[in-house]
Design a protein around this motif. Structure first.
Motif, PDB file in Angstrom:
ATOM      1  N   LEU A 155      59.768  41.922 -36.805  1.00  0.00           N
ATOM      2  CA  LEU A 155      58.968  43.337 -37.403  1.00  0.00           C
ATOM      3  C   LEU A 155      57.874  43.779 -36.584  1.00  0.00           C
ATOM      4  O   LEU A 155      57.964  44.924 -36.646  1.00  0.00           O
ATOM      5  N   SER A 166      56.313  50.316 -32.866  1.00  0.00           N
ATOM      6  CA  SER A 166      56.940  51.345 -33.059  1.00  0.00           C
ATOM      7  C   SER A 166      57.677  52.256 -34.272  1.00  0.00           C
ATOM      8  O   SER A 166      57.522  53.684 -33.497  1.00  0.00           O
ATOM      9  N   PHE A 167      57.710  52.348 -34.965  1.00  0.00           N
ATOM     10  CA  PHE A 167      57.476  52.811 -35.847  1.00  0.00           C
ATOM     11  C   PHE A 167      56.105  54.204 -36.448  1.00  0.00           C
ATOM     12  O   PHE A 167      55.752  54.767 -36.696  1.00  0.00           O
ATOM     13  N   LEU A 220      49.149  67.373 -45.335  1.00  0.00           N
ATOM     14  CA  LEU A 220      50.630  65.489 -44.607  1.00  0.00           C
ATOM     15  C   LEU A 220      50.318  65.607 -43.578  1.00  0.00           C
ATOM     16  O   LEU A 220      50.517  64.390 -43.136  1.00  0.00           O
ATOM     17  N   ASN A 262      59.257  46.143 -34.445  1.00  0.00           N
ATOM     18  CA  ASN A 262      59.355  47.490 -35.052  1.00  0.00           C
ATOM     19  C   ASN A 262      58.342  48.377 -35.661  1.00  0.00           C
ATOM     20  O   ASN A 262      58.887  49.485 -35.796  1.00  0.00           O
ATOM     21  N   GLU A 271      50.261  50.980 -40.190  1.00  0.00           N
ATOM     22  CA  GLU A 271      50.883  50.847 -40.003  1.00  0.00           C
ATOM     23  C   GLU A 271      51.057  49.805 -38.409  1.00  0.00           C
ATOM     24  O   GLU A 271      51.844  48.695 -38.079  1.00  0.00           O
ATOM     25  N   LEU A 274      48.833  57.024 -41.879  1.00  0.00           N
ATOM     26  CA  LEU A 274      50.486  56.009 -42.303  1.00  0.00           C
ATOM     27  C   LEU A 274      50.632  55.415 -40.769  1.00  0.00           C
ATOM     28  O   LEU A 274      50.821  54.486 -40.817  1.00  0.00           O
ATOM     29  N   SER A 301      56.085  56.731 -33.802  1.00  0.00           N
ATOM     30  CA  SER A 301      57.041  57.547 -33.905  1.00  0.00           C
ATOM     31  C   SER A 301      55.954  58.326 -34.837  1.00  0.00           C
ATOM     32  O   SER A 301      56.194  59.298 -35.057  1.00  0.00           O
ATOM     33  N   ALA A 302      55.707  57.533 -36.211  1.00  0.00           N
ATOM     34  CA  ALA A 302      54.760  58.159 -36.716  1.00  0.00           C
ATOM     35  C   ALA A 302      53.724  59.004 -36.938  1.00  0.00           C
ATOM     36  O   ALA A 302      53.698  60.375 -37.615  1.00  0.00           O
ATOM     37  N   MET A 320      53.067  60.307 -34.299  1.00  0.00           N
ATOM     38  CA  MET A 320      54.031  61.858 -33.429  1.00  0.00           C
ATOM     39  C   MET A 320      54.830  62.850 -34.285  1.00  0.00           C
ATOM     40  O   MET A 320      54.781  64.055 -34.164  1.00  0.00           O
ATOM     41  N   LEU A 321      55.161  61.950 -35.144  1.00  0.00           N
ATOM     42  CA  LEU A 321      55.536  63.429 -36.290  1.00  0.00           C
ATOM     43  C   LEU A 321      53.972  63.488 -36.772  1.00  0.00           C
ATOM     44  O   LEU A 321      54.770  64.750 -37.399  1.00  0.00           O
ATOM     45  N   LEU A 356      50.396  61.446 -42.123  1.00  0.00           N
ATOM     46  CA  LEU A 356      51.175  61.334 -41.557  1.00  0.00           C
ATOM     47  C   LEU A 356      50.522  59.582 -40.725  1.00  0.00           C
ATOM     48  O   LEU A 356      50.908  58.843 -39.995  1.00  0.00           O
ATOM     49  N   SER A 414      53.189  66.445 -35.151  1.00  0.00           N
ATOM     50  CA  SER A 414      54.074  67.910 -35.213  1.00  0.00           C
ATOM     51  C   SER A 414      53.658  68.412 -36.234  1.00  0.00           C
ATOM     52  O   SER A 414      54.422  69.613 -36.312  1.00  0.00           O
ATOM     53  N   GLU A 415      53.784  67.934 -37.576  1.00  0.00           N
ATOM     54  CA  GLU A 415      53.510  68.234 -38.635  1.00  0.00           C
ATOM     55  C   GLU A 415      52.678  70.098 -39.077  1.00  0.00           C
ATOM     56  O   GLU A 415      51.848  69.289 -38.122  1.00  0.00           O
ATOM     57  N   ASP A 416      53.161  70.684 -39.406  1.00  0.00           N
ATOM     58  CA  ASP A 416      52.303  71.611 -39.789  1.00  0.00           C
ATOM     59  C   ASP A 416      51.426  72.111 -40.991  1.00  0.00           C
ATOM     60  O   ASP A 416      50.311  72.804 -41.309  1.00  0.00           O
TER      61      ASP A 416
END
Lengths: 510, 388
Positions: free
Chosen positions: A324, A330-331, A347, A327, A358, A354, A334-335, A337-338, A351, A341-343
């Protein structure tokens, strides 16, 4: 029960015992003598220390190999004395009676032993000893390298020469200590705390110099196990007084315990004996006259099975929690990077927050996994090994019974032989043979009595040991359960903090 | 098989917001039946529109019918400039079914209680998958009904109303062709879209954003799935630990008995909380990411269509005079597409931001609630044990 001298002043139990030990013999004998002089025991407390010492060797063959240290001489000496000492005669003829032998050093007053027990019961206010194992350091290079640990003893017990002692020991030293204690005490029914297990894979990684997290984890796991092992050993009132233990904790230099290596002569002999024991266990069918033992044996078999299951489940929990944590990490990446990327600005920021949160969760889960492991899983692992030792004492009792039965059988045969001689018609040889057989009968009568005494003694010791074991078990588990629940509380409270910090960030998305 | 109650549905309707508000056309899936591999949805419509024969009606539909509807809309040239709501994914009961199978095999190794609890957990998981698939199909229809243009689509109306088996109307072979050609086109699209020279700043930005974002969100979805699965595993382990502690306690005759009882009880209570944490995270986070991965793909599809249209418009210009008329037409189509595309993408962003906000806030609130619950349970237990 006559004591050879006045009991030493109560407060100074340790001192008294240590003081007597001018040579190893006395110390050992004295310690055991104290153990058996429990006034509450219904049996006539007549078992002189010599009986124990006689048994300390067990099958002679094994001992001479395992005890490749000065104790060897001591062991042989005691047996000889106990068998041939003239004082045995009065014991044999008078039946069970308090007997004092030259070996048995001044009898320790029973009250002192009870005091030791009470001291334990007082949650160890006066049982003041704390051992820590720390500072693992790699010594040497390549395949001959090993880890040396610092063993620090802090105590106010006077059996030690100082209040604070520090020595460096390696893993095989611990195994050597356990091996000595086992060969000395197991035959008498003592539950000798088992040493931590060897690990060829783990150690090879360390030797080879792999500096990754798995080898550091391995060293930490071992360090913790060694610490728990020593604490358990010194908590045992008999072990604490053993010279091997004292030497282990105090001496700056310790002879290298080579017989602990798996492939040494001693190691192979150990394996052979284990196999022999297993066969014996199957063939000896003991007439259990004591329901208490039957009940206890069953109870501990059940407990052993259950603990193994529980241990496996908790190890699975540790594994999944570690998963856990990974993971979550890892999440988090990823979050992040997201979020990049979010324009949409708000938000995007949320992110990123977040992702940061995490990341903290990852550490939180990992910390909880360590708590799962070191508090819960390792305790269960220790107890699984302890229960094997407990089952071992039951086996020892069976062996003792078997020895007694064998002696009875032998005696009977000798008596039959004697009877036959009465009706033989070889007058010239007859008297000589008759004398011989009479001597042998006397010898075997002695052995039968000895066997019975040994059996009673081991049964008594086991009762006490089991009582002690159960007390310790209750204490250990009560303490760990609460500590573990507290670790869970801490994790959850931290979780709340993290989410409460994140919530306004999420609400700020507009 | 279970049916879905209204309260569950309102709780589940999280990924898309503010749908089904227009009284003129209200759609929902009040009921669903699961038979073997097939799920039968009951699509219920309430309308004030005269185009329909009745004001209220229900029809049974299968997943394939939804796919047919989606594909039909995608192929409709008129809608090239719109973001077609992503098709709902096929109902996938593989995971709980596999787990149920494994449980059956391992039955002998656990106590009866343990087995019952694990079975309950699996049944709950099965139910959760079921609820999710209903929700996802429902949202698809509601996205259509709330779209000014798509809600008027004839095929959509047929889907809602036609009271016989749609598979008769579905031209099967064509669908297969559509699917395969679509996949082929996708890879060609990727090349096209990155190669095509963009004339419009807005679309240039959108293209860059969507291409990057779609990769990232797909990755996040996978990672979130793994995270929730690990969480579920921890909750399952709690079940086993609780069960074994219970057995030990049953045979315990020392002062430890009470402690073991309470400890076992605590694990049992905690596993329920952990299970809820995992499923809430699944719904609010993983499902959110999953849905928008699909939605981003739908937006990308719009860009592809536009790129193809632009390409077509430019291509024609190579041909001489007689194609001029044709070219003008293509350009017109392209411009119309671009205009509606711009509107769609802008509103899409708005929708996405609102959905993320709603779900992240709700997830945080639920996590806090569950953690506080855990803390109070644990502290209560510790208190009791200390006084034991």
């Amino acid at each position: 029960m006559a004591a050879e001298r006045d009991p030493p002043p109560p407060g100074d139990a340790g001192q008294a015992r240590f003081g007597e030990a001018e040579d190893g013999e006395d110390l050992f004998v004295g310690a055991v003598g104290a153990l058996e002089s429990n006034p509450s025991s219904p049996e006539p407390a007549s078992l002189p220390a010599e009986d124990i010492s006689a048994n300390s060797n067990g099958p002679k063959l094994v001992d001479s190999f395992l005890d490749d240290d000065p104790d060897d001489l001591f062991a042989e000496a005691t047996e000889e004395v106990s068998l041939d000492s003239p004082e045995r005669e009065p014991i044999l003829s008078d039946g069970p009676s308090p007997a004092i032998t030259p070996i048995m050093a001044p009898r320790i007053d029973s009250t002192l032993f009870d005091q030791a027990l009470e001291e334990e019961e007082d949650n160890g206010d006066t049982f003041d000893i704390c051992i820590s194992v720390s500072d693992p350091e790699k010594v040497g290079d390549g395949m001959n390298a090993y880890m040396a640990y610092k063993v620090t003893t802090k105590t106010s017990l006077s059996v030690f020469s100082q209040n604070e002692l520090s020595v460096r020991r390696r893993f095989s030293d611990f195994l050597g200590l356990h091996s000595k204690l086992a060969s000395k005490y197991m035959h008498s029914g003592y539950i000798v705390p088992p040493a931590p297990e060897k690990s060829i894979v783990g150690m090879t990684k360390v030797k080879v110099g792999k500096e990754d997290s798995s080898s550091t984890e391995f060293v930490e796991k071992r360090r913790s196990a060694l610490e728990r092992y020593l604490m358990r050993t010194v908590k045992h009132p008999v072990m604490l007084k053993d010279p091997n233990v004292l030497q282990f904790l105090e001496s700056s230099e310790l002879p290298r315990a080579v017989s602990t290596q798996a492939l040494s002569g001693a190691g192979i002999l150990r394996m052979v004996n284990k196999a022999a024991d297993a066969v014996n266990k199957m063939t000896i069918k003991m007439n259990e006259s004591d329901a208490w033992f039957e009940e206890k044996q069953q109870q501990f078999e059940n407990l052993d099975a259950q603990f193994r299951k529980l241990h496996a489940s908790v190890e699975s929990l540790v594994c999944h929690r570690k998963e856990l944590s990974l993971n979550t990490a890892s999440f988090a990446k990823s979050a992040a990077m997201l979020g990049n990327s979010e324009d949409h600005t708000a938000l995007s920021r949320a992110l990123s927050q977040l992702a940061e949160m995490e990341e903290k969760m990852e550490q939180l889960h990992m910390d909880q996994a360590y708590a799962d492991f070191y508090l819960f899983a390792e305790l269960l692992g220790d107890y699984v090994r302890l229960l094997t030792a407990v089952k071992g004492v039951f086996d020892q009792r069976m062996k003792t019974w078997s020895k007694w039965q064998d002696a009875q059988l032998m005696l009977q045969r000798k008596r039959e032989a004697e009877a036959k001689l009465q009706y033989a018609n070889k007058p010239d040889k007859l008297q000589q043979a008759k004398d011989e057989i009479k001597e042998e009968i006397v010898e075997w009568e002695g052995k039968v009595q000895q066997g019975e005494r040994d059996f009673e003694q081991i049964s008594k010791t086991i009762r006490k040991e089991l009582g002690r074991f159960e007390k310790e078990r209750v204490k250990d588990f009560k303490s760990v359960i609460i500590k573990y629940l507290e670790s869970l509380v801490q994790t959850q409270q931290q979780l709340i903090k993290y989410w409460e910090a994140f919530l306004p960030e999420a609400k700020a998305i507009a | 098989m279970p049916t879905i109650s209204q309260e569950y549905k309102t709780a589940l309707r999280s990924v898309s917001v503010d749908l089904n508000n227009d009284v003129s056309l209200l759609i929902d899936i009040p009921d669903a039946l699961c038979e073997r591999d097939k799920v039968k949805f009951t699509v219920h419509t309430k309308t004030t529109l005269s185009v329909f024969q009745k004001p209220e009606f229900s029809v049974p539909r299968q997943h394939e019918d939804f796919i047919w509807l989606h594909d039909t809309l995608v192929e409709t040239e008129e809608y090239a400039g719109l973001i077609i709501p992503p098709a709902p994914p096929k109902p996938d009961f593989e995971s709980p079914r596999e787990k149920m199978h494994k449980l059956g095999e391992g039955e002998a190794t656990m106590t009866k209680e343990e087995y019952t609890k694990m079975k309950q957990e699996l049944e709950a998981e099965y139910l959760a998958v079921f609820k999710k698939t209903v929700q996802v199909h429902e949202v698809f229809l509601q996205r259509l009904s709330s779209h000014p243009v798509l809600s008027k689509d004839r095929n959509f109306q047929i889907f809602l109303e036609y009271d016989q088996d749609l598979s008769v109307r579905r031209k099967m072979p064509r669908r297969c062709l559509v699917v395969s050609s679509r996949t082929w086109l996708k890879s060609a699209d990727e090349v096209l879209i990155s190669g095509v020279k963009e004339v419009d700043d807005f679309f240039e930005q959108e293209k860059t954003f969507l291409l990057d974002y779609s990769t990232k969100i797909k990755d996040s979805t996978t990672k979130a799935e793994r995270m929730t699965r690990a969480h579920k595993n921890v909750a399952d382990d709690y079940i086993h630990v609780a069960a074994i502690l219970n057995s030990i306690s049953a045979e315990e005759n020392t002062a430890l008995k009470k402690h073991l009882d309470k400890f076992s009880d605590m694990f049992e209570k905690l596993r329920k909380v952990e299970g809820r944490v995992a499923s809430d995270q699944e719904l609010k986070l993983t499902e959110l990411l999953r849905y928008y991965t699909r939605d981003i793909q739908a937006a990308k599809d719009l860009l592809y269509r536009r790129a193809r249209a632009l390409d077509k418009a430019r291509l024609k210009s190579k041909d001489v005079a007689q194609a001029e008329d044709n070219q003008r037409q293509c350009m017109q189509k392209f411009e119309k597409l671009s205009e509606s595309g711009k509107k769609e993408l802008t509103s899409f962003k708005g929708r996405r931001v609102v959905a993320f906000r709603k779900n992240l806030v709700e997830m945080a609130e639920l996590e806090i609630k569950h953690a506080k619950n855990s803390v109070s349970l644990l502290q209560g237990c510790i208190e009791t044990l200390k006084n034991c």
